[in-house]
Every structure is written in structure tokens, then in C-alpha cells.
Design a protein around this motif. Sequence first.
Motif, PDB file in Angstrom:
ATOM      1  N   GLU A   1      -5.340  -0.070   9.918  1.00 29.95           N
ATOM      2  CA  GLU A   1      -7.269  -0.206   9.934  1.00 29.95           C
ATOM      3  C   GLU A   1      -7.150  -0.118   8.243  1.00 29.95           C
ATOM      4  O   GLU A   1      -8.724  -0.707   8.043  1.00 29.95           O
ATOM      5  CB  GLU A   1      -7.567   0.557  10.717  1.00 29.95           C
ATOM      6  CG  GLU A   1      -8.424   2.281  10.004  1.00 29.95           C
ATOM      7  CD  GLU A   1      -8.486   2.747  11.857  1.00 29.95           C
ATOM      8  OE1 GLU A   1      -9.331   4.103  11.245  1.00 29.95           O
ATOM      9  OE2 GLU A   1      -8.340   2.240  13.083  1.00 29.95           O
ATOM     10  N   ARG A   2      -6.989   0.641   7.882  1.00 30.52           N
ATOM     11  CA  ARG A   2      -7.680   1.428   6.361  1.00 30.52           C
ATOM     12  C   ARG A   2      -7.516   0.280   5.630  1.00 30.52           C
ATOM     13  O   ARG A   2      -8.058   0.572   4.083  1.00 30.52           O
ATOM     14  CB  ARG A   2      -8.137   2.257   5.584  1.00 30.52           C
ATOM     15  CG  ARG A   2      -8.632   3.258   6.629  1.00 30.52           C
ATOM     16  CD  ARG A   2      -8.615   4.823   5.929  1.00 30.52           C
ATOM     17  NE  ARG A   2      -9.227   4.519   5.426  1.00 30.52           N
ATOM     18  CZ  ARG A   2      -9.182   5.491   3.622  1.00 30.52           C
ATOM     19  NH1 ARG A   2      -8.045   6.833   4.627  1.00 30.52           N
ATOM     20  NH2 ARG A   2      -9.406   5.526   3.164  1.00 30.52           N
ATOM     21  N   LEU A   3      -5.660  -0.731   5.546  1.00 31.48           N
ATOM     22  CA  LEU A   3      -5.176  -0.961   4.197  1.00 31.48           C
ATOM     23  C   LEU A   3      -6.161  -2.146   3.302  1.00 31.48           C
ATOM     24  O   LEU A   3      -6.052  -1.969   1.741  1.00 31.48           O
ATOM     25  CB  LEU A   3      -4.375  -1.929   5.450  1.00 31.48           C
ATOM     26  CG  LEU A   3      -3.275  -2.286   4.213  1.00 31.48           C
ATOM     27  CD1 LEU A   3      -2.095  -1.088   3.128  1.00 31.48           C
ATOM     28  CD2 LEU A   3      -2.043  -3.206   4.865  1.00 31.48           C
ATOM     29  N   PRO A   4      -6.932  -2.737   3.653  1.00 36.06           N
ATOM     30  CA  PRO A   4      -7.897  -3.774   2.843  1.00 36.06           C
ATOM     31  C   PRO A   4      -8.705  -3.022   1.609  1.00 36.06           C
ATOM     32  O   PRO A   4      -8.613  -3.355   0.447  1.00 36.06           O
ATOM     33  CB  PRO A   4      -8.636  -4.359   3.828  1.00 36.06           C
ATOM     34  CG  PRO A   4      -8.570  -4.550   4.817  1.00 36.06           C
ATOM     35  CD  PRO A   4      -7.056  -2.812   5.391  1.00 36.06           C
ATOM     36  N   GLN A   5      -8.882  -1.393   2.333  1.00 33.97           N
ATOM     37  CA  GLN A   5     -10.050  -0.996   0.995  1.00 33.97           C
ATOM     38  C   GLN A   5      -8.874   0.051   0.343  1.00 33.97           C
ATOM     39  O   GLN A   5      -9.462   1.131  -0.511  1.00 33.97           O
ATOM     40  CB  GLN A   5     -11.166   0.058   1.481  1.00 33.97           C
ATOM     41  CG  GLN A   5     -11.273   0.673   2.994  1.00 33.97           C
ATOM     42  CD  GLN A   5     -11.177   0.416   4.318  1.00 33.97           C
ATOM     43  OE1 GLN A   5     -10.977  -1.168   4.488  1.00 33.97           O
ATOM     44  NE2 GLN A   5     -12.050   0.533   5.367  1.00 33.97           N
ATOM     45  N   LEU A   6      -8.184   0.379   1.052  1.00 36.51           N
ATOM     46  CA  LEU A   6      -7.019   1.187  -0.473  1.00 36.51           C
ATOM     47  C   LEU A   6      -6.729   0.626  -1.553  1.00 36.51           C
ATOM     48  O   LEU A   6      -5.720  -0.070  -1.212  1.00 36.51           O
ATOM     49  CB  LEU A   6      -5.768   1.966   0.461  1.00 36.51           C
ATOM     50  CG  LEU A   6      -6.456   2.383   1.809  1.00 36.51           C
ATOM     51  CD1 LEU A   6      -4.980   2.420   2.965  1.00 36.51           C
ATOM     52  CD2 LEU A   6      -6.712   3.774   1.997  1.00 36.51           C
TER      53      LEU A   6
ATOM     54  N   GLU B   1      -3.332   1.299  -4.338  1.00 35.71           N
ATOM     55  CA  GLU B   1      -1.859   1.682  -4.290  1.00 35.71           C
ATOM     56  C   GLU B   1      -1.906   3.562  -4.181  1.00 35.71           C
ATOM     57  O   GLU B   1      -0.272   3.295  -3.696  1.00 35.71           O
ATOM     58  CB  GLU B   1      -0.721   0.875  -5.681  1.00 35.71           C
ATOM     59  CG  GLU B   1       0.640   1.807  -4.777  1.00 35.71           C
ATOM     60  CD  GLU B   1       1.762   0.495  -6.361  1.00 35.71           C
ATOM     61  OE1 GLU B   1       2.593   0.810  -6.307  1.00 35.71           O
ATOM     62  OE2 GLU B   1       0.961   0.134  -7.374  1.00 35.71           O
ATOM     63  N   ALA B   2      -2.250   3.882  -5.041  1.00 35.45           N
ATOM     64  CA  ALA B   2      -2.007   5.472  -4.639  1.00 35.45           C
ATOM     65  C   ALA B   2      -2.032   6.335  -3.771  1.00 35.45           C
ATOM     66  O   ALA B   2      -1.745   7.412  -2.727  1.00 35.45           O
ATOM     67  CB  ALA B   2      -2.646   6.279  -6.117  1.00 35.45           C
ATOM     68  N   ASP B   3      -3.484   5.969  -2.824  1.00 29.58           N
ATOM     69  CA  ASP B   3      -3.701   6.026  -1.173  1.00 29.58           C
ATOM     70  C   ASP B   3      -2.664   5.704  -0.299  1.00 29.58           C
ATOM     71  O   ASP B   3      -2.194   6.611   0.273  1.00 29.58           O
ATOM     72  CB  ASP B   3      -4.588   5.597  -0.773  1.00 29.58           C
ATOM     73  CG  ASP B   3      -5.850   5.938  -1.935  1.00 29.58           C
ATOM     74  OD1 ASP B   3      -6.141   6.943  -2.437  1.00 29.58           O
ATOM     75  OD2 ASP B   3      -7.115   5.175  -2.295  1.00 29.58           O
ATOM     76  N   ILE B   4      -2.094   4.193  -0.492  1.00 31.31           N
ATOM     77  CA  ILE B   4      -0.877   3.954   0.168  1.00 31.31           C
ATOM     78  C   ILE B   4       0.146   4.510   0.382  1.00 31.31           C
ATOM     79  O   ILE B   4       0.608   5.343   0.627  1.00 31.31           O
ATOM     80  CB  ILE B   4      -0.580   2.574   0.300  1.00 31.31           C
ATOM     81  CG1 ILE B   4      -1.767   1.566   0.510  1.00 31.31           C
ATOM     82  CG2 ILE B   4       0.473   1.682   0.779  1.00 31.31           C
ATOM     83  CD1 ILE B   4      -2.250   0.087  -0.134  1.00 31.31           C
ATOM     84  N   MET B   5       0.585   5.251  -1.366  1.00 31.45           N
ATOM     85  CA  MET B   5       1.460   6.217  -1.126  1.00 31.45           C
ATOM     86  C   MET B   5       1.843   6.955  -0.728  1.00 31.45           C
ATOM     87  O   MET B   5       2.323   8.037   0.077  1.00 31.45           O
ATOM     88  CB  MET B   5       1.901   6.259  -2.938  1.00 31.45           C
ATOM     89  CG  MET B   5       3.856   6.098  -2.983  1.00 31.45           C
ATOM     90  SD  MET B   5       3.670   6.268  -4.856  1.00 31.45           S
ATOM     91  CE  MET B   5       3.215   5.091  -5.300  1.00 31.45           C
ATOM     92  N   LEU B   6       0.243   7.802  -1.303  1.00 28.77           N
ATOM     93  CA  LEU B   6       0.228   8.981  -0.241  1.00 28.77           C
ATOM     94  C   LEU B   6      -0.077   9.352   1.406  1.00 28.77           C
ATOM     95  O   LEU B   6       0.765   9.961   1.761  1.00 28.77           O
ATOM     96  CB  LEU B   6      -0.995   9.950  -0.693  1.00 28.77           C
ATOM     97  CG  LEU B   6      -1.708  10.025  -1.996  1.00 28.77           C
ATOM     98  CD1 LEU B   6      -2.698  10.847  -2.887  1.00 28.77           C
ATOM     99  CD2 LEU B   6      -0.206  11.082  -2.164  1.00 28.77           C
ATOM    100  N   MET B   7      -0.493   7.821   1.701  1.00 27.14           N
ATOM    101  CA  MET B   7      -0.657   8.230   3.272  1.00 27.14           C
ATOM    102  C   MET B   7       0.897   7.713   3.817  1.00 27.14           C
ATOM    103  O   MET B   7       1.783   8.071   4.753  1.00 27.14           O
ATOM    104  CB  MET B   7      -1.253   6.754   3.938  1.00 27.14           C
ATOM    105  CG  MET B   7      -3.042   7.259   3.045  1.00 27.14           C
ATOM    106  SD  MET B   7      -3.583   5.948   3.654  1.00 27.14           S
ATOM    107  CE  MET B   7      -3.839   6.255   5.998  1.00 27.14           C
ATOM    108  N   VAL B   8       2.023   6.391   2.657  1.00 23.77           N
ATOM    109  CA  VAL B   8       3.484   6.851   3.155  1.00 23.77           C
ATOM    110  C   VAL B   8       4.572   8.237   3.283  1.00 23.77           C
ATOM    111  O   VAL B   8       5.069   7.980   4.209  1.00 23.77           O
ATOM    112  CB  VAL B   8       3.573   5.149   2.586  1.00 23.77           C
ATOM    113  CG1 VAL B   8       5.217   5.542   2.970  1.00 23.77           C
ATOM    114  CG2 VAL B   8       2.929   4.264   2.937  1.00 23.77           C
TER     115      VAL B   8
END
Length: 176
Positions: free
Chosen positions: A50-55, A57-64
Motif C-alpha cells: 500500500e505504501r509502495l508508490p511513496q517509498l 529504494e532504501a525504504d523498500i529494502m528495509l521493509m523487505v
Amino acid sequence: MQPQPKPKMSPLSAILFGSRWLQLPLYLGLIAAQVIYVIHFMKELAHLIERLPQLQEADIMLMVLGLIDVVMISNLLIMVIIGGYETFVSRLNIKGHPDEPDWLSHVNANLLKVKLAMSIIGISSIHLLKTFINVENLDEKTLIWQTIIHMAFIASAVSIAWIDRIMSHSGAPKAH
């Protein structure tokens, strides 16, 4: 062919041997914890999507990495549940099942300790990687202590594996 008669046990021996079943509620509790981790994983995955559009790359990596962390803890739970039950309570009788884990056929208390230690190192590595990715938001003291703790886990795992190797090569009876 007639089934083998069960050996006679003294009442005390029967009570002591039967007491292993007291661990069953503990393993059932770990299964409940596994369900909680599945729910947590699904919530975190939905949050990521749900937050993907505003994330960034570093945020995505941390969440993954957070998702990977949950999976690794879940794997640790499975090893403890299946390996511990098989080692300390009763045989699962799944020999020949296509989904039987390879490690289960030769599991013992020492192998389980080594596998658990390696899993803990993996989980600690994920936490340390998350810390290093997010380094600009943390103080030096946190970085140092997390690294020291991670190194302590590694030293413990190496020690456990080394002791297991010595015991298995010396002919000493293995602890169960």
C-alpha cells in the motif's frame, strides 16, 4: 509376523519416560507463535504494497529485510518445533514422505543446537544489515553494540559447532 511386545517398565521409569509429553503444550504454543508470525508477515507485506508508490529504494529494502527477518524467525520456529518434538518427545513417523526435511533423518540435540545457532546468526545478520542501511538515523553506540552482539552470536555458534565436532570424533556419547 507378530508385533514385538513392549518392554516392562517400573512405575518410576514409566513416569519419567512419560514426562516427555509435558513438552507437547510447549510445541503447540510455538505453533501458535508461528501463526502469529504469519499474520505479522501478511500485515507487513500489505503495508509495503500500500505504501509502495511513496517509498524510496532504501525504504523498500528495509521493509523487505523485515519480511526476510520474519521468514527466518519462522524457519527457526519450524526447526525447534519439528526437531525438538522428534528429538525429545516422539517420532513423527514421516519416513519416506516427499516433504520430509533432509535434516530430520539425522537430527539430534547437538545438530539442532548448531542449526539454531546458525539461524540466530542469520537473523542477527539481517538486523545488522538493516542497521547499516539506516546508519544515518542511529548513533555510534547502537552500531557498536549491535556489532558486538552479532560477533558474540558468531563466536557462540563456532564454539557449539567445534564442541560438537570434537565430541563426534572422540567417540564420546552425544548429549540428547
